[in-house]
Design an enzyme around this catalytic site. Structure first.
Site, PDB file in Angstrom:
ATOM      1  N   LEU A 161       0.925  -1.346   0.005  1.00 30.94           N
ATOM      2  CA  LEU A 161       0.067   0.037   0.035  1.00 30.94           C
ATOM      3  C   LEU A 161       0.938   1.459   0.169  1.00 30.94           C
ATOM      4  O   LEU A 161       0.287   2.468   0.392  1.00 30.94           O
ATOM      5  CB  LEU A 161      -0.932  -0.097   1.173  1.00 30.94           C
ATOM      6  CG  LEU A 161      -1.920  -1.334   1.131  1.00 30.94           C
ATOM      7  CD1 LEU A 161      -2.837  -1.065   2.585  1.00 30.94           C
ATOM      8  CD2 LEU A 161      -2.888  -1.268   0.158  1.00 30.94           C
ATOM      9  N   SER A 162       2.116   1.168  -0.571  1.00 29.89           N
ATOM     10  CA  SER A 162       2.980   2.319  -0.505  1.00 29.89           C
ATOM     11  C   SER A 162       2.492   3.426  -1.491  1.00 29.89           C
ATOM     12  O   SER A 162       2.633   4.475  -1.430  1.00 29.89           O
ATOM     13  CB  SER A 162       4.434   1.990  -0.737  1.00 29.89           C
ATOM     14  OG  SER A 162       4.626   1.327  -2.097  1.00 29.89           O
ATOM     15  N   PHE A 177       3.119  -6.712 -10.427  1.00 31.03           N
ATOM     16  CA  PHE A 177       3.054  -5.414 -10.682  1.00 31.03           C
ATOM     17  C   PHE A 177       3.827  -4.454  -9.618  1.00 31.03           C
ATOM     18  O   PHE A 177       4.068  -3.479 -10.135  1.00 31.03           O
ATOM     19  CB  PHE A 177       1.569  -4.969 -10.635  1.00 31.03           C
ATOM     20  CG  PHE A 177       0.521  -5.316 -11.531  1.00 31.03           C
ATOM     21  CD1 PHE A 177       0.528  -5.099 -12.801  1.00 31.03           C
ATOM     22  CD2 PHE A 177      -0.375  -6.528 -11.216  1.00 31.03           C
ATOM     23  CE1 PHE A 177      -0.416  -5.440 -13.660  1.00 31.03           C
ATOM     24  CE2 PHE A 177      -1.314  -6.917 -12.070  1.00 31.03           C
ATOM     25  CZ  PHE A 177      -1.397  -6.569 -13.433  1.00 31.03           C
ATOM     26  N   ALA A 178       4.032  -5.174  -8.766  1.00 35.62           N
ATOM     27  CA  ALA A 178       4.704  -4.279  -7.528  1.00 35.62           C
ATOM     28  C   ALA A 178       5.816  -3.844  -7.653  1.00 35.62           C
ATOM     29  O   ALA A 178       6.788  -4.224  -8.268  1.00 35.62           O
ATOM     30  CB  ALA A 178       4.533  -5.093  -6.290  1.00 35.62           C
ATOM     31  N   LYS A 187       7.251   3.702  -9.833  1.00 41.36           N
ATOM     32  CA  LYS A 187       7.207   3.888 -11.069  1.00 41.36           C
ATOM     33  C   LYS A 187       7.409   5.434 -11.445  1.00 41.36           C
ATOM     34  O   LYS A 187       7.199   5.723 -12.537  1.00 41.36           O
ATOM     35  CB  LYS A 187       5.822   3.614 -11.685  1.00 41.36           C
ATOM     36  CG  LYS A 187       4.628   4.221 -10.866  1.00 41.36           C
ATOM     37  CD  LYS A 187       3.532   4.129 -11.737  1.00 41.36           C
ATOM     38  CE  LYS A 187       2.318   5.049 -11.082  1.00 41.36           C
ATOM     39  NZ  LYS A 187       0.993   4.722 -11.725  1.00 41.36           N
ATOM     40  N   SER A 206       8.041  -2.075 -19.645  1.00 45.73           N
ATOM     41  CA  SER A 206       7.650  -0.914 -20.114  1.00 45.73           C
ATOM     42  C   SER A 206       8.423  -0.471 -21.238  1.00 45.73           C
ATOM     43  O   SER A 206       9.517  -1.002 -21.427  1.00 45.73           O
ATOM     44  CB  SER A 206       8.220   0.376 -18.906  1.00 45.73           C
ATOM     45  OG  SER A 206       8.194   1.568 -19.460  1.00 45.73           O
ATOM     46  N   TYR A 238      14.576   4.447 -12.785  1.00 47.50           N
ATOM     47  CA  TYR A 238      13.389   3.491 -12.951  1.00 47.50           C
ATOM     48  C   TYR A 238      13.477   2.796 -14.189  1.00 47.50           C
ATOM     49  O   TYR A 238      13.288   1.603 -14.101  1.00 47.50           O
ATOM     50  CB  TYR A 238      12.279   4.438 -13.052  1.00 47.50           C
ATOM     51  CG  TYR A 238      11.077   3.798 -13.574  1.00 47.50           C
ATOM     52  CD1 TYR A 238      10.284   3.062 -12.666  1.00 47.50           C
ATOM     53  CD2 TYR A 238      10.480   3.908 -14.781  1.00 47.50           C
ATOM     54  CE1 TYR A 238       9.323   1.965 -13.407  1.00 47.50           C
ATOM     55  CE2 TYR A 238       9.417   3.292 -15.321  1.00 47.50           C
ATOM     56  CZ  TYR A 238       8.807   2.057 -14.605  1.00 47.50           C
ATOM     57  OH  TYR A 238       7.846   1.404 -14.941  1.00 47.50           O
ATOM     58  N   LYS A 298      13.779  -1.613 -14.806  1.00 49.04           N
ATOM     59  CA  LYS A 298      12.872  -2.563 -15.676  1.00 49.04           C
ATOM     60  C   LYS A 298      13.776  -3.309 -16.612  1.00 49.04           C
ATOM     61  O   LYS A 298      13.574  -4.699 -17.022  1.00 49.04           O
ATOM     62  CB  LYS A 298      11.976  -1.994 -16.659  1.00 49.04           C
ATOM     63  CG  LYS A 298      10.799  -0.886 -15.761  1.00 49.04           C
ATOM     64  CD  LYS A 298       9.907  -2.048 -15.006  1.00 49.04           C
ATOM     65  CE  LYS A 298       8.813  -1.470 -14.157  1.00 49.04           C
ATOM     66  NZ  LYS A 298       8.199  -2.462 -13.353  1.00 49.04           N
ATOM     67  N   ASN A 330       1.696   3.665 -22.941  1.00 54.24           N
ATOM     68  CA  ASN A 330       1.241   4.649 -22.148  1.00 54.24           C
ATOM     69  C   ASN A 330      -0.055   4.272 -21.617  1.00 54.24           C
ATOM     70  O   ASN A 330      -1.182   4.923 -22.168  1.00 54.24           O
ATOM     71  CB  ASN A 330       1.372   6.129 -22.607  1.00 54.24           C
ATOM     72  CG  ASN A 330       2.696   6.662 -22.893  1.00 54.24           C
ATOM     73  OD1 ASN A 330       3.585   5.923 -23.575  1.00 54.24           O
ATOM     74  ND2 ASN A 330       3.111   7.769 -22.117  1.00 54.24           N
ATOM     75  N   VAL A 373       3.019  22.066 -21.276  1.00 50.03           N
ATOM     76  CA  VAL A 373       3.350  21.328 -22.289  1.00 50.03           C
ATOM     77  C   VAL A 373       4.936  21.183 -22.599  1.00 50.03           C
ATOM     78  O   VAL A 373       5.515  22.206 -22.676  1.00 50.03           O
ATOM     79  CB  VAL A 373       2.758  21.560 -23.731  1.00 50.03           C
ATOM     80  CG1 VAL A 373       3.258  20.732 -24.976  1.00 50.03           C
ATOM     81  CG2 VAL A 373       1.006  21.567 -23.692  1.00 50.03           C
TER      82      VAL A 373
END
Ligand code: NAD
Ligand code: WQD
Length: 340
Positions: free
Chosen positions: A35-36, A82-83, A86, A126, A151, A155, A181, A219
């Site tokens: 739950l982080s 998934f953990a 990100k 990713s 990050y 992966k 995405n 943007v």
């Protein structure tokens, strides 16, 4: 037999649970999440949507005793992993947290799986592993590496670890799903993306401007070599992404042992300005924005070749940009402050 879902309370995990339990209602699942970066409420809402309770163990993937106990006691035969952390910018300032949660956490998970004899894994990778693509659309054969942030490198390292595990354990199957995405939310508006701090990603930033939580969008650059100078990405509806996981899980046993990297994208790119216009049309809200400098580490364009996913998983995205924007807005409107 049971599927362990690490990080199942998060954005993609929660949507995957809804799709999976609708598609495969006979499947037993168990969620492990510390739950982080998520809330138990997400899982409660998933339970409401699918009409059955879902067991949550609040714990960390780096806790091997908990993992081995869960794998054994629940006769787990497959893991969807998934953990992890990100946030690209945060990873530059806190690299050790990223290597610990993502790389070390995956190592501990793999050790526990090896100890108990669980040999099927689906991993959240990713498109970031491709670094700066030389050719578009990006196929799975494109070289990986040359990644600009910790990050993304986590992966890339985890994919190599998985390849080595598959070499060492001949009946181990790892499917590494390389997401492009992910955006949008479940059409009910009950679950969605809930960034803890200022959103790093475009779509949640836009929805927070629309709902009045942020004054205006910046943007990041309009001088790229793209249709209108702004960055082009392959946005994929999170429920399509979720369906990609159900398809991968269904085929884990037939796909053959070894490491399989598979893109999950739509195959079509949109610029930032196209996203803003599509969101305005779908929501009826005006998005105030200004052009700022490029964001460090950003690339001009990125979109997927999706033939491999079609062939191996019999999967392709079915939802268009309008639906992505409508569902993202529906979630944000109904939950202006996310799950809190
Ligand atoms: P998220 O932060 O919403 O979900 C991740 C979940 O993992 C959270 O519930 C968090 O509490 C949990 N978690 C983190 N570290 C943990 C640990 N050490 N032990 C147990 N639980 C832990 O993120 P998401 O968007 O749902 O992403 C899921 C996965 O997909 C991540 O691995 C992410 O890197 C990857 N991914 C995401 C995107 C994206 O744009 N959202 C794109 C490509 C890949
Ligand atoms: C999309 C476009 C920005 C915010 C990141 C990670 C990637 C993966 C998905 C996890 C770009 C522009 C954005 C804003 C903007 N995550 N933008 N203003 O950078 O493609 O990918 O999320 O694995 O690893 O790198 O997605 O949504 O941040 O940006 O102009 O406030 O929107 O420059 O062109 P990105 P994003």
């Amino acid at each position: 037999m049971t599927t362990l879902i690490t990080g199942g309370c998060g954005y993609i995990g929660s949507h995957t649970l809804v799709n999976l339990l609708e598609q495969q209602p006979q499947r037993d699942v168990l969620v492990l999440d510390n739950l982080s970066n998520s809330s138990e409420t997400a899982l409660q809402r998933v339970s409401e949507l699918v009409g059955r309770p879902i067991e949550l163990v609040v714990g960390d993937i780096r806790d091997k005793d908990t993992l081995t106990r869960l794998l054994k006691q629940n006769q787990v035969d497959t893991v969807i992993h998934f953990a992890g952390l990100k946030a690209v910018g945060e990873s530059v300032n806190q690299p050790l947290d990223y290597y610990s949660n993502n790389v070390y956490g995956s190592l501990v998970l793999l050790e526990a799986m090896q100890e108990v004899g669980v040999n099927k894994l689906i991993f959240s990778s990713s498109a970031t592993v491709y670094g700066t693509p030389k050719q578009l659309p990006i196929t799975e054969q494109a070289p990986t590496g040359g990644i600009m942030n910790p990050y993304g490198r986590t992966k890339w390292h985890i994919e190599h670890i998985l390849q080595d595990v598959c070499t060492a354990i001949p009946d181990f199957t790892a499917i590494s799903l390389r997401y492009f995405n992910p955006v949008g939310a479940h059409s009910s508006g009950r679950i969605g993306e809930d960034p803890k701090d200022t959103p790093n990603n475009l779509m949640p930033y836009i929805t927070q401007v629309a709902v009045g939580r942020r004054p205006r969008l910046t943007v990041f650059g309009d001088d790229y070599d793209t249709i209108d100078g702004t960055g082009v990405r392959d946005y994929i509806h999170v429920m399509d992404l979720a369906a990609g996981h159900s398809a991968a899980l269904e085929r884990l046993s037939q796909i053959g042992a070894g490491f399989h990297a598979i893109n999950l994208g739509t195959g079509r790119g949109y610029s930032v300005l196209e996203i803003i216009r599509a969101f305005e049309a779908a929501s009826g809200q005006r998005i105030d924005y200004g052009i700022g400098p490029r964001r460090s580490g950003d690339i001009a364009s990125c979109y997927a070749a999706n033939d491999k996913a079609r062939q191996l998983l019999n999967w392709q995205a079915t939802r268009g940009l309008d639906e992505m924007c409508t569902d993202a807005w529906h979630w944000q409107q109904n939950n202006p402050n996310g799950y809190t």
